[in-house]
Scaffold this motif. Sequence first.
Motif, PDB file in Angstrom:
ATOM      1  N   MET A   1      -0.199   1.084  -5.985  1.00  0.00           N
ATOM      2  CA  MET A   1      -0.480  -0.467  -5.453  1.00  0.00           C
ATOM      3  C   MET A   1       0.341  -1.289  -5.924  1.00  0.00           C
ATOM      4  O   MET A   1       0.645  -1.281  -7.630  1.00  0.00           O
TER       5      MET A   1
ATOM      6  N   ASP B   1      -5.103   1.123  -8.860  1.00  0.00           N
ATOM      7  CA  ASP B   1      -3.958   2.278  -8.705  1.00  0.00           C
ATOM      8  C   ASP B   1      -2.790   2.425  -8.615  1.00  0.00           C
ATOM      9  O   ASP B   1      -1.769   0.749  -8.540  1.00  0.00           O
TER      10      ASP B   1
ATOM     11  N   ASP C   1       0.900  -0.917   0.248  1.00  0.00           N
ATOM     12  CA  ASP C   1       0.112   0.219  -0.534  1.00  0.00           C
ATOM     13  C   ASP C   1       0.845   1.122   0.117  1.00  0.00           C
ATOM     14  O   ASP C   1       1.972   1.304  -0.143  1.00  0.00           O
TER      15      ASP C   1
ATOM     16  N   ALA D   1      -3.367   5.444   1.810  1.00  0.00           N
ATOM     17  CA  ALA D   1      -4.202   4.171   2.722  1.00  0.00           C
ATOM     18  C   ALA D   1      -4.605   5.465   3.936  1.00  0.00           C
ATOM     19  O   ALA D   1      -6.196   4.730   4.356  1.00  0.00           O
TER      20      ALA D   1
ATOM     21  N   MET E   1      -8.317  -0.097  -5.760  1.00  0.00           N
ATOM     22  CA  MET E   1      -7.031  -0.014  -4.849  1.00  0.00           C
ATOM     23  C   MET E   1      -6.277  -0.657  -6.422  1.00  0.00           C
ATOM     24  O   MET E   1      -5.028  -0.860  -6.689  1.00  0.00           O
TER      25      MET E   1
END
Length: 307
Positions: A219, A216, A75, A79, A213
């Motif tokens: 990530m 992204d 991450d 977050a 996520m």
Amino acid sequence: MQNQNSMFSIHSFIQLLLAFLLSACVSFPEAPSASVTPSFEDDIFISIDGARLGLQRWEAENPTAIIVALHGMNDYSYAFNGPAAWWAANHNISTYAIDQRGFGRSPNFGHWPGEETLIADLRAALAAARRKHPKVPLYAMGHSMGAGVIIAASAESSLDAEGLILAAPGVWNVPAPYRLAANVAATFTPGKTLTGERADRQATDNIPILREMAADPLMIKETRLDAVVGVTRVMGSAYSEAKKIDARVLYLMGEKDEIIPLNAMEKTAMRLSGDVTFRRYPQGWHLLFRDLQSEKVWRDVASWVKR
């Protein structure tokens, strides 16, 4: 009697060999030497060696508390976007979240920097926050791997913080056969990657967040084998060394967590000393700050900090 001694010797040798393989197969860099004063500059955190790490900040006008936050494995600082924005707007709490080395916008994306380097960066970020806000209470907060780093650091020596916030902490003494297999595999093919798709585990009940996520680019989607070994060592350190911590702690875990074993988190919580507040969420998953019921967690953190 001689036969028993021989069997004992063989058993002892095997134990020593296993211990050697577990500890010596894969090595990581030592912590960097201090050469500059750590500082926050816009969206950059400058650590002790001058390394420029990604930074996101959510600042209240007149903060009553400061949080330095560490994200979980694969991450990055985004977050904490939901809770940190909410804390700043509703409770005058400022949050500084860094992209740990190897993650997000920080150097060497996808490569494991070593536990001691992660700890050094944590201490540096706390020092930068303390220097920027010398009269405001300061807290170290971590999710999953980030919480594991905080525990491992605190076990070495106390952090310069008024308290620790540990959410779904990455604490787990992974069975020796799995650690051995990972060490051996990472020794010969450290750059080989795993996606975790076959694990069939869910991190949260918030499906839109999971999709976000997945899309992204910051990530990490494929984890190097040596990074698997690295995070396993952090989790092992946090699990075994938690008994050395004596601090004010807020410990958060979800009963639906499918990533970190519940019994490992529970045992770790029981090892902590000091003023420990334990919060257990029946509808909480691993991504406690992003679950559908996450605002309950946000409120608990704000109340504990303000207390």
